[in-house]
Design a protein around this motif. Structure first.
Motif, PDB file in Angstrom:
ATOM      1  N   GLU A   1      -3.557   7.592  -8.807  1.00  8.95           N
ATOM      2  CA  GLU A   1      -2.968   7.391  -7.477  1.00  8.95           C
ATOM      3  C   GLU A   1      -2.388   5.988  -7.347  1.00  8.95           C
ATOM      4  O   GLU A   1      -1.312   5.806  -6.778  1.00  8.95           O
TER       5      GLU A   1
ATOM      6  N   LEU B   1      -1.803  14.849 -11.052  1.00  5.64           N
ATOM      7  CA  LEU B   1      -2.596  14.867  -9.822  1.00  5.64           C
ATOM      8  C   LEU B   1      -2.685  16.286  -9.263  1.00  5.64           C
ATOM      9  O   LEU B   1      -3.752  16.720  -8.815  1.00  5.64           O
TER      10      LEU B   1
ATOM     11  N   VAL C   1      -5.232  15.543  -3.531  1.00  8.50           N
ATOM     12  CA  VAL C   1      -4.193  14.566  -3.787  1.00  8.50           C
ATOM     13  C   VAL C   1      -3.879  13.854  -2.481  1.00  8.50           C
ATOM     14  O   VAL C   1      -3.698  14.480  -1.446  1.00  8.50           O
TER      15      VAL C   1
END
Length: 73
Positions: A15, A57, A68
């Protein structure tokens, strides 16, 4: 970056890299518009890296390793 290396990263690291790639892409596009971009191929590389990150992801989300975008781990 290759997908094989990216698979070894944690959810939080993926992320973070996605955020960084988004910022870099914004800066590269800004440089392109102002005529200051020295390597136009870098835009393509960053876009592909972002796509790889998003794909990983989403794969993890579908497997159940975490959602996510909300930072939960």
């Amino acid at each position: 970056m290759k997908a094989k290396k990216l698979r070894s990263l944690t959810q939080a690291e993926l992320e973070q890299r996605l955020r960084e790639a988004g910022e870099e892409l914004f800066n590269l596009k800004f440089q392109q518009k102002t005529g200051q971009l020295s390597n136009p191929l870098r835009i393509r590389e960053v876009r592909k890296d972002r796509a790889r990150l998003i794909t990983l992801l989403k794969e993890r989300e579908s497997v159940g390793e975490g959602p996510v975008g909300d930072g939960a781990e």
